[in-house]
Design an enzyme around this catalytic site. Structure first.
Site, PDB file in Angstrom:
ATOM      1  N   ARG A 120     -32.615  33.395  44.764  1.00  0.00           N
ATOM      2  CA  ARG A 120     -32.716  32.505  43.593  1.00  0.00           C
ATOM      3  C   ARG A 120     -33.721  33.010  42.554  1.00  0.00           C
ATOM      4  NH1 ARG A 120     -32.438  28.844  47.860  1.00  0.00           N
ATOM      5  NH2 ARG A 120     -30.361  27.971  48.062  1.00  0.00           N
ATOM      6  N   LYS A 142     -31.801  39.216  28.956  1.00  0.00           N
ATOM      7  CA  LYS A 142     -30.351  39.071  29.131  1.00  0.00           C
ATOM      8  C   LYS A 142     -29.888  40.049  30.202  1.00  0.00           C
ATOM      9  CE  LYS A 142     -28.518  37.399  24.729  1.00  0.00           C
ATOM     10  NZ  LYS A 142     -27.553  37.719  23.660  1.00  0.00           N
ATOM     11  N   GLU A 184     -29.846  51.282  17.046  1.00  0.00           N
ATOM     12  CA  GLU A 184     -30.442  49.954  17.284  1.00  0.00           C
ATOM     13  C   GLU A 184     -31.863  49.884  16.713  1.00  0.00           C
ATOM     14  OE1 GLU A 184     -28.583  47.539  18.556  1.00  0.00           O
ATOM     15  OE2 GLU A 184     -27.218  48.332  20.080  1.00  0.00           O
ATOM     16  N   LYS A 226     -38.224  42.969  18.552  1.00  0.00           N
ATOM     17  CA  LYS A 226     -37.403  42.269  19.547  1.00  0.00           C
ATOM     18  C   LYS A 226     -38.213  41.150  20.194  1.00  0.00           C
ATOM     19  CE  LYS A 226     -33.893  41.917  22.684  1.00  0.00           C
ATOM     20  NZ  LYS A 226     -32.793  42.589  23.335  1.00  0.00           N
ATOM     21  N   GLU A 236     -30.983  31.957  22.645  1.00  0.00           N
ATOM     22  CA  GLU A 236     -29.991  32.123  21.588  1.00  0.00           C
ATOM     23  C   GLU A 236     -29.357  30.793  21.186  1.00  0.00           C
ATOM     24  OE1 GLU A 236     -27.764  35.702  22.183  1.00  0.00           O
ATOM     25  OE2 GLU A 236     -26.402  35.254  20.540  1.00  0.00           O
ATOM     26  N   ARG A 241     -31.977  34.678  17.356  1.00  0.00           N
ATOM     27  CA  ARG A 241     -31.608  35.803  18.215  1.00  0.00           C
ATOM     28  C   ARG A 241     -30.252  36.390  17.803  1.00  0.00           C
ATOM     29  NH1 ARG A 241     -33.041  36.479  24.651  1.00  0.00           N
ATOM     30  NH2 ARG A 241     -32.255  38.593  24.786  1.00  0.00           N
ATOM     31  N   ASN A 245     -27.325  40.673  16.455  1.00  0.00           N
ATOM     32  CA  ASN A 245     -25.912  41.082  16.501  1.00  0.00           C
ATOM     33  C   ASN A 245     -25.450  41.746  15.208  1.00  0.00           C
ATOM     34  OD1 ASN A 245     -25.543  40.180  19.117  1.00  0.00           O
ATOM     35  ND2 ASN A 245     -25.041  38.113  18.449  1.00  0.00           N
ATOM     36  N   HIS A 248     -22.616  44.200  15.147  1.00  0.00           N
ATOM     37  CA  HIS A 248     -21.962  44.127  16.450  1.00  0.00           C
ATOM     38  C   HIS A 248     -20.584  43.470  16.410  1.00  0.00           C
ATOM     39  CE1 HIS A 248     -25.797  45.503  17.865  1.00  0.00           C
ATOM     40  NE2 HIS A 248     -25.418  45.492  19.127  1.00  0.00           N
ATOM     41  N   HIS A 252     -18.190  45.805  18.040  1.00  0.00           N
ATOM     42  CA  HIS A 252     -17.467  45.485  19.277  1.00  0.00           C
ATOM     43  C   HIS A 252     -15.964  45.656  19.093  1.00  0.00           C
ATOM     44  CE1 HIS A 252     -20.971  42.879  21.024  1.00  0.00           C
ATOM     45  NE2 HIS A 252     -21.117  44.166  21.293  1.00  0.00           N
ATOM     46  N   HIS A 266     -21.733  52.791  22.329  1.00  0.00           N
ATOM     47  CA  HIS A 266     -22.085  51.492  21.750  1.00  0.00           C
ATOM     48  C   HIS A 266     -22.905  51.647  20.462  1.00  0.00           C
ATOM     49  CE1 HIS A 266     -23.290  47.323  21.412  1.00  0.00           C
ATOM     50  NE2 HIS A 266     -24.554  47.715  21.370  1.00  0.00           N
TER      51      HIS A 266
HETATM   52  N1  NAD Z   1     -29.387  43.016  28.050  1.00  0.00           N
HETATM   53  C1  NAD Z   1     -29.379  43.251  26.748  1.00  0.00           C
HETATM   54  O1  NAD Z   1     -30.035  42.576  25.966  1.00  0.00           O
HETATM   55  C2  NAD Z   1     -28.576  44.415  26.245  1.00  0.00           C
HETATM   56  C3  NAD Z   1     -28.748  44.840  24.931  1.00  0.00           C
HETATM   57  C4  NAD Z   1     -28.047  45.967  24.504  1.00  0.00           C
HETATM   58  C5  NAD Z   1     -27.197  46.635  25.376  1.00  0.00           C
HETATM   59  N2  NAD Z   1     -27.054  46.179  26.661  1.00  0.00           N
HETATM   60  C6  NAD Z   1     -26.195  46.877  27.617  1.00  0.00           C
HETATM   61  O2  NAD Z   1     -26.716  48.175  27.811  1.00  0.00           O
HETATM   62  C7  NAD Z   1     -25.675  49.055  28.211  1.00  0.00           C
HETATM   63  C8  NAD Z   1     -25.799  50.365  27.460  1.00  0.00           C
HETATM   64  O3  NAD Z   1     -27.050  50.928  27.769  1.00  0.00           O
HETATM   65  P1  NAD Z   1     -27.320  52.487  27.582  1.00  0.00           P
HETATM   66  O4  NAD Z   1     -26.878  52.902  26.247  1.00  0.00           O
HETATM   67  O5  NAD Z   1     -28.724  52.713  27.986  1.00  0.00           O
HETATM   68  O6  NAD Z   1     -26.274  53.131  28.593  1.00  0.00           O
HETATM   69  P2  NAD Z   1     -26.399  53.733  30.080  1.00  0.00           P
HETATM   70  O7  NAD Z   1     -27.296  52.949  30.923  1.00  0.00           O
HETATM   71  O8  NAD Z   1     -24.999  53.934  30.537  1.00  0.00           O
HETATM   72  O9  NAD Z   1     -27.075  55.172  29.824  1.00  0.00           O
HETATM   73  C9  NAD Z   1     -26.376  56.118  29.042  1.00  0.00           C
HETATM   74  C10 NAD Z   1     -26.202  57.440  29.791  1.00  0.00           C
HETATM   75  O10 NAD Z   1     -27.461  58.096  29.879  1.00  0.00           O
HETATM   76  C11 NAD Z   1     -27.762  58.446  31.236  1.00  0.00           C
HETATM   77  N3  NAD Z   1     -29.233  58.421  31.303  1.00  0.00           N
HETATM   78  C12 NAD Z   1     -30.034  57.332  31.294  1.00  0.00           C
HETATM   79  N4  NAD Z   1     -31.316  57.712  31.163  1.00  0.00           N
HETATM   80  C13 NAD Z   1     -31.335  59.062  31.107  1.00  0.00           C
HETATM   81  C14 NAD Z   1     -32.355  60.028  30.939  1.00  0.00           C
HETATM   82  N5  NAD Z   1     -33.637  59.690  30.765  1.00  0.00           N
HETATM   83  N6  NAD Z   1     -32.003  61.332  30.958  1.00  0.00           N
HETATM   84  C15 NAD Z   1     -30.683  61.697  31.080  1.00  0.00           C
HETATM   85  N7  NAD Z   1     -29.680  60.830  31.192  1.00  0.00           N
HETATM   86  C16 NAD Z   1     -29.994  59.518  31.204  1.00  0.00           C
HETATM   87  C17 NAD Z   1     -26.995  57.461  32.053  1.00  0.00           C
HETATM   88  O11 NAD Z   1     -26.716  57.959  33.330  1.00  0.00           O
HETATM   89  C18 NAD Z   1     -25.729  57.268  31.236  1.00  0.00           C
HETATM   90  O12 NAD Z   1     -24.824  58.301  31.505  1.00  0.00           O
HETATM   91  C19 NAD Z   1     -24.367  48.329  27.937  1.00  0.00           C
HETATM   92  O13 NAD Z   1     -23.800  47.915  29.162  1.00  0.00           O
HETATM   93  C20 NAD Z   1     -24.786  47.124  27.121  1.00  0.00           C
HETATM   94  O14 NAD Z   1     -23.963  45.999  27.337  1.00  0.00           O
HETATM   95  C21 NAD Z   1     -27.744  45.089  27.103  1.00  0.00           C
HETATM   96 ZN    ZN Z   2     -26.254  46.693  20.643  1.00  0.00          ZN
END
Ligand code: NAD
Ligand code: ZN
Length: 366
Positions: A120, A142, A184, A226, A236, A241, A245, A248, A252, A266
């Protein structure tokens, strides 16, 4: 060392930013590890950084166990959630033990959700390793996984106990992932900070080329933005918040059209999406055309797509893109909430956007 507090009352926490921090992580984690035990879930692609982290824990005399998850968006799944949850239970993780998420947004979202529901809710330490995760997903609480119905539809709000950001880990990240995360960063300037956008115009290229001081400054500035937005609207509910977006809704739709097959990251979709949001705002007479032109010029300067035509889905049917937007926002009738701009740093939530006008605009943007 920069420490940015996220002011959330009983859920408040610090974001610590410093080059080389990973090698000193144990000193920051130890106060949150009352039993001297740390569980780690890491992206398999960051093994070299996992070794730095565990060496620090070893030197501090902390016990740890680690599991890795496959790289890529597909890991935000029920299958990986169940595997991570079961493994953490086998490790005997207690609610007061820190669970470390070491990786990009995928690991942060997956492990954050596992921590939210394990017994939990247990302690979560985010150690983001992509620029996107450092400036966006690791802060704010999130968490989610994806299902066949769509992205991020199963999840929870679960704030971390601590966020440790080491800009040095970005050295192993590909140039393409780095640039996508930079979109971003720029977004914070476009939302409500015209001075920061001007700073990005002056420094973006050098930052992406590897200048460490510029990189650290951009991360700290973004995290502060942020933190401010999350503190004003944790769940949100009041529209603040939602500003995050920006770009986005268009973005998206582009990602959905590309089918999440790696052709369009992304952050790349967000860059094109911001370009489109500003161009649409200008077309509607809301925003000076010169501001929209500046946004597009900056994306081009750093090698990011500035509009629909610059993406791999340039040939998409406008009606199909609008259908993706409706699905994304579960919009009723002809209107969905849209982030538009009265200028750089003057983003606002508009609930009166007419989707037939958007469709016409997209037909011209192709
Ligand atoms: N929770 C939130 O508020 C929020 C906000 C924005 C995005 N997201 C989510 O985040 C995700 C995207 O995150 P991302 O862009 O970090 O993608 P990711 O976690 O897939 O990382 C991108 C790539 O980089 C590699 N990688 C990571 N760190 C590395 C490093 N230091 N050296 C070499 N390779 C590395 C990973 O293996 C992957 O192939 C999506 O699922 C999205 O929905 C969440
Ligand atoms: Zn984003």
């Amino acid at each position: 060392m920069t420490t940015i507090p996220v002011a959330l009352g009983t859920r408040a926490y610090d974001v610590v930013i410093e080059p080389g921090l990973l090698a000193r992580a144990a000193a920051h984690i130890a106060p949150f590890a009352p039993r001297g035990f740390v569980a780690i879930v890491a992206d398999e692609a960051v093994a070299v950084h996992l070794a730095t982290l565990t060496a620090s824990l070893d030197r501090a005399g902390l016990r740890w166990q680690a599991i890795t998850i496959p790289a890529g968006e597909a890991s935000k799944s029920w299958a990986q959630l169940s595997r991570v949850g079961d493994t953490l239970l086998q490790m005997g993780v207690e609610r007061t033990d820190p669970v470390v998420a070491l990786g990009g947004g995928v690991v942060g979202d997956l492990v954050g959700f596992a921590a939210a529901i394990l017994k939990r809710g247990c302690r979560l330490v985010q150690i983001p390793t992509t620029l996107l995760a450092q400036v966006d997903s690791s802060v704010g609480g999130k968490t989610a996984i994806n299902t066949p119905a769509g992205k991020n539809l199963i999840g929870a709000f679960h704030q971390p106990t601590l966020v440790l950001i080491d800009p040095d880990v970005l050295r192993t990240l590909s140039a393409r992932e780095l640039a996508a995360g930079y979109a971003e960063v720029v977004k914070y300037g476009l939302i409500d900070d015209a001075d920061f956008f001007a700073w990005c115009e002056a420094n973006g290229r050098a930052l992406l080329a590897g200048d460490e001081a510029l990189r650290t400054h951009a991360i700290a500035h973004s995290v502060a933005a942020k933190a401010r937005i999350v503190a004003a609207d944790e769940f949100e509910t009041n529209g603040t918040r939602a500003l995050l977006n920006l770009g986005h809704t268009f973005g998206h739709a582009l990602e959905a059209e590309a089918g999440f097959d790696g052709r369009l990251l992304h952050g790349e979709a967000v860059a094109a999406g911001c370009g489109l949001a500003f161009a649409y705002s200008a077309e509607q007479g809301l925003c000076p055309p010169a501001d929209a032109a500046r946004v597009a010029a900056h994306w081009r300067a750093v090698g990011l797509p500035d509009s629909l035509a610059a993406t791999p889905v340039a040939g998409a049917e406008p009606a199909q893109l609008v259908a993706h937007m409706r699905h994304d926002k579960k919009g009723s009738a002809g209107h969905i909430p849209f982030l538009l701009a009265r200028g750089i740093g003057r983003t606002y939530l508009d609930r009166t956007v007419d989707l037939t006008a958007v469709e016409r605009f997209l037909a011209e943007a192709r």
